[in-house]
Design a protein around this motif. Structure first.
Motif: not given
Length: 459
Positions: A435-454
């Motif tokens: 699960a942690f590896l999955g979060v890291i792999v998805l990080g390139r898309g999750l982090i920008p999306a979270l940054a825009r949301l916040i």
């Protein structure tokens, strides 16, 4: 890199902590196993064969599985038997000296191999007992004092016995024990039958075969093992809990190593990016890709060796300190025992983890073009877009990890079997890692999306 050690500080700390966890877990387990082996060997002594009641209790009746005097007489008359020693062990309740607590009840001990008479003498009649020095100190019992015990079998009322001696034993240094004659021990507990019969002889294998063919042994469903087989059996039986503790510590060690891999990989990636001009200059003066790769991996090897060495020393020191200060938490003395495997394995693991974590950065270093050294400023590479393959892979890792984690959580505590508990622990640990590896792999898309949301409300 080694000329600027501050850049390697985070990776070095990660290696030290991960290796220290592994070292502490292995040393703690080896120390417990060594103590159990010493205890089992002392109990078996010079016995060539050992007779015990069936472990599963599946004999046709309770009386048939008891080692009594008829079994001892039959064994003493068997060919090849040079002598026997019966071991009685049970429990009763101490109801005097202002206490009501469980105590162990043994027959008379052998005054050798770490067991000695601290004061007084051993019992000579059924009404006399000797007690462990720990029990003496716990309840302030003196020689000649009478103690009252009650049987768990509830066949008789309270029984009074006179204390005639104090026994100091390594196996009972932190436990409350009463030692009595064979018949006196049965009178205290109300439970007949010996726990084991130690048999002396010259040929353990032949003696085991001879004893297994005895009618009282076969009819009673008794188990016959050689002395070495019985020692291994006792070690396996007594180390079940310690193995669970070791496995739990290794889980935390695995988590620490997993985090170390991420920290080391990121550290080397950043360092290679910062040294791009230097690497390009090396290529300009004739360095090959293989030499650049060897340079980065060599630095990783040195860092891994230094960090692993410090981690081994730190883990060994913490284990020694814990065992030294925490002896009161164990029922027996657990001395610090450092096995070669418990020291070498973490060192090798630390080096391998560092080398594997730096492979990606080393491969990137070989891709630096020689002409990059002529640029006034190295062009920044454009960030890769979040692709479909990365999204699918990350989602699968996250989904599988979550399923394994939930499965391990639901299975926890549902079985007493050691193998099942270990499998459950490994399942949950694997799920968390995936699960942690999955979060890291998805990080390139999750982090920008979270940054825009916040950032949206802040704008």
């Amino acid at each position: 890199m080694l000329r600027q050690p501050r850049r390697l500080l985070s990776a070095g700390i990660a290696i030290v902590l991960g290796v220290a966890f592994v070292t502490a877990a292995l040393l703690f387990g080896s120390s417990l196993n060594a103590s159990v082996r010493q205890l089992a060997g002392r109990e078996i002594g010079d016995a060539a064969a050992v007779i015990t009641p069936p472990d599963d209790g599946n004999s046709s009746s309770a009386s048939e599985s008891v080692i009594d005097q008829s079994v001892i007489d039959a064994v003493n008359g068997a060919p090849g038997v040079q002598g026997t020693r019966a071991l009685y062990r049970s429990y009763a309740v101490l109801t005097s000296s202002g206490a009501q607590a469980q105590i162990g009840v043994d027959n008379l001990p052998r005054l050798e191999d770490g067991t000695s008479l601290a004061e007084g003498r051993l019992p000579q009649s059924d009404e006399e007992v000797a007690i462990s020095t720990h029990m003496r100190d716990s309840y302030g019992i003196t020689l000649g004092e009478q103690i009252t015990t009650r049987s768990y079998a509830n066949e008789k009322g309270p029984r009074q016995s006179t204390v005639v001696g104090f026994v100091d034993s390594d196996t009972a240094s932190r436990s409350d024990y009463v030692y009595a004659t064979d018949t006196g021990a049965v009178a205290i507990t109300g439970i007949p039958g010996y726990e084991a019969l130690m048999v002396r002889g010259s040929d353990p294998t032949a003696l085991r075969t001879t004893l297994s063919d005895l009618g009282v042994v076969k009819d009673g469903g008794l188990t016959v093992r050689t002395g070495e087989e019985q020692m291994q059996h006792e070690i396996h039986r007594l180390t079940g809990e310690s193995q669970s503790i070791t496995n739990l510590l290794l889980v935390f060690a695995g988590i620490a190593l997993f985090v170390s891999v991420i920290v080391i990989a990121n550290t080397f990636s950043i360092l290679v990016a910062q040294r791009a001009r230097q690497l390009a200059m090396m290529r300009c003066v004739g360095a090959t890709k293989g030499q650049v790769l060897a340079t980065v991996l060599g630095e990783a090897l040195v860092l891994g060796a230094l960090g692993s060495a410090v981690g081994v020393v730190l883990g060994a020191g913490l284990t020694w300190l814990f065992l030294r200060l925490g002896q009161g938490a164990f029922a027996m003395e657990v001395p610090f025992t450092a096995s070669v495997g418990a020291l070498v394995a973490p060192f090798v693991v630390g080096i391998l983890i560092t080398l594997l974590s730096s492979l990606g950065a080393a491969r990137k270093a070989t891709g630096v073009a020689p002409l990059a050294a002529l640029h006034p400023e190295l062009a920044t590479t454009r960030a890769k877009r979040f692709g479909v393959v990365r999204g699918v892979l990350g989602g699968l890792l996250l989904l599988v990890g979550a399923v394994l984690l939930v499965a391990g959580w639901h299975a926890a505590g549902t079985s007493d079997d050691e193998a099942r508990r270990t499998a459950t622990l490994l399942t949950a640990m694997s799920g968390a890692g995936l699960a942690f590896l999955g979060v890291i792999v998805l990080g390139r898309g999750l982090i920008p999306a979270l940054a825009r949301l916040i950032g949206a409300p802040l704008r």
